[in-house]
Design a protein around this motif. Sequence first.
Motif, PDB file in Angstrom:
ATOM      1  N   ARG A 151       7.418   4.387  13.310  1.00 53.62           N
ATOM      2  CA  ARG A 151       5.967   4.290  13.138  1.00 53.62           C
ATOM      3  C   ARG A 151       5.395   3.271  14.124  1.00 53.62           C
ATOM      4  N   LEU A 194      -3.053  -4.427   1.878  1.00 47.40           N
ATOM      5  CA  LEU A 194      -2.127  -3.826   0.910  1.00 47.40           C
ATOM      6  C   LEU A 194      -2.695  -3.876  -0.510  1.00 47.40           C
ATOM      7  N   MET A 219      -4.754  -0.969  -0.714  1.00 49.45           N
ATOM      8  CA  MET A 219      -3.908   0.226  -0.828  1.00 49.45           C
ATOM      9  C   MET A 219      -3.461   0.434  -2.269  1.00 49.45           C
ATOM     10  N   ARG A 220      -3.072  -0.651  -2.904  1.00 44.84           N
ATOM     11  CA  ARG A 220      -2.618  -0.516  -4.296  1.00 44.84           C
ATOM     12  C   ARG A 220      -3.778  -0.103  -5.197  1.00 44.84           C
ATOM     13  N   PHE A 236      -5.930   2.033  -4.372  1.00 47.04           N
ATOM     14  CA  PHE A 236      -6.006   3.495  -4.259  1.00 47.04           C
ATOM     15  C   PHE A 236      -5.194   4.162  -5.379  1.00 47.04           C
ATOM     16  N   LEU A 237      -4.053   3.587  -5.691  1.00 51.56           N
ATOM     17  CA  LEU A 237      -3.227   4.202  -6.741  1.00 51.56           C
ATOM     18  C   LEU A 237      -3.902   4.078  -8.103  1.00 51.56           C
ATOM     19  N   PHE A 258      -6.434   6.781  -8.050  1.00 48.88           N
ATOM     20  CA  PHE A 258      -5.852   8.115  -8.285  1.00 48.88           C
ATOM     21  C   PHE A 258      -5.549   8.325  -9.767  1.00 48.88           C
ATOM     22  N   PHE A 269      -6.119   5.331  14.085  1.00 53.12           N
ATOM     23  CA  PHE A 269      -6.058   4.750  12.741  1.00 53.12           C
ATOM     24  C   PHE A 269      -7.462   4.769  12.131  1.00 53.12           C
ATOM     25  N   MET A 282     -10.670  10.223   5.990  1.00 51.84           N
ATOM     26  CA  MET A 282     -10.346  10.085   4.566  1.00 51.84           C
ATOM     27  C   MET A 282     -11.618   9.819   3.760  1.00 51.84           C
ATOM     28  N   TYR A 326      -4.624  12.499   4.360  1.00 46.98           N
ATOM     29  CA  TYR A 326      -4.940  11.331   5.184  1.00 46.98           C
ATOM     30  C   TYR A 326      -4.127  10.119   4.754  1.00 46.98           C
ATOM     31  N   CYS A 327      -3.878   9.970   3.448  1.00 46.96           N
ATOM     32  CA  CYS A 327      -2.987   8.882   2.996  1.00 46.96           C
ATOM     33  C   CYS A 327      -1.647   9.050   3.696  1.00 46.96           C
ATOM     34  N   CYS A 332      -1.570   8.771   7.659  1.00 43.71           N
ATOM     35  CA  CYS A 332      -1.618   7.406   8.200  1.00 43.71           C
ATOM     36  C   CYS A 332      -0.283   6.695   7.950  1.00 43.71           C
ATOM     37  N   HIS A 333       0.279   6.880   6.761  1.00 44.16           N
ATOM     38  CA  HIS A 333       1.555   6.211   6.462  1.00 44.16           C
ATOM     39  C   HIS A 333       2.685   6.724   7.338  1.00 44.16           C
ATOM     40  N   ARG A 393       2.647   1.270  10.676  1.00 45.93           N
ATOM     41  CA  ARG A 393       3.129   0.211   9.794  1.00 45.93           C
ATOM     42  C   ARG A 393       2.508  -1.099  10.255  1.00 45.93           C
ATOM     43  N   PHE A 394       2.531  -2.076   9.348  1.00 45.28           N
ATOM     44  CA  PHE A 394       2.018  -3.393   9.711  1.00 45.28           C
ATOM     45  C   PHE A 394       3.168  -4.290  10.135  1.00 45.28           C
TER      46      PHE A 394
HETATM   47  C1  HEC Z   1      -5.835   4.707   8.036  1.00 35.80           C
HETATM   48  C2  HEC Z   1      -4.539   4.377   7.538  1.00 35.80           C
HETATM   49  C3  HEC Z   1      -4.235   4.446   6.071  1.00 35.80           C
HETATM   50  C4  HEC Z   1      -4.794   5.272   5.132  1.00 35.80           C
HETATM   51  C5  HEC Z   1      -5.856   6.338   5.312  1.00 35.80           C
HETATM   52  C6  HEC Z   1      -4.153   4.952   3.881  1.00 35.80           C
HETATM   53  N1  HEC Z   1      -3.225   3.971   4.057  1.00 35.80           N
HETATM   54 FE1  HEC Z   1      -2.011   3.188   2.635  1.00 35.80          FE
HETATM   55  N2  HEC Z   1      -1.136   1.967   4.003  1.00 35.80           N
HETATM   56  C7  HEC Z   1      -1.441   1.944   5.344  1.00 35.80           C
HETATM   57  C8  HEC Z   1      -0.553   1.006   6.042  1.00 35.80           C
HETATM   58  C9  HEC Z   1      -0.561   0.698   7.534  1.00 35.80           C
HETATM   59  C10 HEC Z   1       0.306   0.465   5.052  1.00 35.80           C
HETATM   60  C11 HEC Z   1       1.436  -0.542   5.277  1.00 35.80           C
HETATM   61  C12 HEC Z   1       2.699   0.237   5.677  1.00 35.80           C
HETATM   62  C13 HEC Z   1       3.840  -0.640   6.161  1.00 35.80           C
HETATM   63  O1  HEC Z   1       3.583  -1.682   6.803  1.00 35.80           O
HETATM   64  O2  HEC Z   1       5.006  -0.293   5.889  1.00 35.80           O
HETATM   65  C14 HEC Z   1      -0.092   1.092   3.785  1.00 35.80           C
HETATM   66  C15 HEC Z   1       0.492   0.830   2.555  1.00 35.80           C
HETATM   67  C16 HEC Z   1       0.188   1.463   1.372  1.00 35.80           C
HETATM   68  C17 HEC Z   1       0.811   1.176   0.091  1.00 35.80           C
HETATM   69  C18 HEC Z   1       1.863   0.104  -0.175  1.00 35.80           C
HETATM   70  C19 HEC Z   1       1.177  -1.115  -0.775  1.00 35.80           C
HETATM   71  C20 HEC Z   1       2.111  -2.323  -0.928  1.00 35.80           C
HETATM   72  O3  HEC Z   1       1.763  -3.216  -1.698  1.00 35.80           O
HETATM   73  O4  HEC Z   1       3.173  -2.360  -0.277  1.00 35.80           O
HETATM   74  C21 HEC Z   1       0.260   2.033  -0.819  1.00 35.80           C
HETATM   75  C22 HEC Z   1       0.579   2.134  -2.309  1.00 35.80           C
HETATM   76  C23 HEC Z   1      -0.723   2.842  -0.133  1.00 35.80           C
HETATM   77  N3  HEC Z   1      -0.746   2.470   1.214  1.00 35.80           N
HETATM   78  C24 HEC Z   1      -1.483   3.840  -0.723  1.00 35.80           C
HETATM   79  C25 HEC Z   1      -2.427   4.600  -0.050  1.00 35.80           C
HETATM   80  C26 HEC Z   1      -3.151   5.727  -0.642  1.00 35.80           C
HETATM   81  C27 HEC Z   1      -2.960   6.245  -2.053  1.00 35.80           C
HETATM   82  C28 HEC Z   1      -3.981   6.205   0.319  1.00 35.80           C
HETATM   83  C29 HEC Z   1      -4.943   7.351   0.247  1.00 35.80           C
HETATM   84  C30 HEC Z   1      -5.925   7.350  -0.782  1.00 35.80           C
HETATM   85  C31 HEC Z   1      -3.774   5.390   1.515  1.00 35.80           C
HETATM   86  N4  HEC Z   1      -2.832   4.431   1.242  1.00 35.80           N
HETATM   87  C32 HEC Z   1      -4.459   5.591   2.687  1.00 35.80           C
HETATM   88  C33 HEC Z   1      -2.419   2.665   5.979  1.00 35.80           C
HETATM   89  C34 HEC Z   1      -3.227   3.628   5.387  1.00 35.80           C
END
Ligand code: HEC
Length: 156
Positions: free
Chosen positions: A35, A49, A52-53, A55-56, A59, A100, A107, A137-138, A141-142, A146-147
């Motif tokens: 990635r 992050l 991101m959490r 988002f869950l 959902f 990105f 999304m 899109y989730c 992107c994943h 990565r970060f």
């Molecule tokens: C535009 C980019 C992008 C989109 C769109 C995106 N994510 Fe992410 N997400 C990331 C990145 C980058 C990471 C970090 C991954 C890594 O470093 O391994 C991440 C990490 C996560 C994690 C891990 C959180 C943690 O604490 O480690 C979750 C859960 C997650 N995403 C859920 C979602 C969900 C559900 C959606 C859709 C609704 C979503 N993401 C949309 C980029 C995105």
Amino acid sequence: MKRRSIVLALILAAAATATSPVRAQSSVAMYSDNRIAINVSQAEKNQVLAEMREFLHGFHSINIAMARQDMKALGIIARPMGGLLDRMPMKLKERLPEEFTQLAIAMNEAFQNLARDAETNGDMRKAHENLAEVMTYCSGCHDAYRFNVTAVKGRK
Ligand code: HEC
């Protein structure tokens, strides 16, 4: 929308090629992480992050609303979920790769479609379809990014 679909298709194709297991290689090679790395500070990573959490959690609420066939609630939950870019640290937004950003914008559009259709026509099949689109899109992107935490002067 069309342009974004093309952008997404390109990214997904690149990611698929990059991550497909290489035959007759060690497991290290098979599971190598190809990635694209985005450099972030620890604080930036923590903030995104946490989003991101969220988002869950979102959902989870979306599924509850769908199970209850509560389309009004579905709209109310889905609409604000889309604004990921608005919730990103400004300094990080400026450094994000264009693709990105495009994925995040696409999304958001998918979330807005989900909310709008839920509120206007209340069609459950369409709602599922829209939700599936959001999820492309989730995962798109994943698959691609990565970060990578780096200590850079002037960043928190
Ligand atoms: C535009 C980019 C992008 C989109 C769109 C995106 N994510 Fe992410 N997400 C990331 C990145 C980058 C990471 C970090 C991954 C890594 O470093 O391994 C991440 C990490 C996560 C994690 C891990 C959180 C943690 O604490 O480690 C979750 C859960 C997650 N995403 C859920 C979602 C969900 C559900 C959606 C859709 C609704 C979503 N993401 C949309 C980029 C995105």
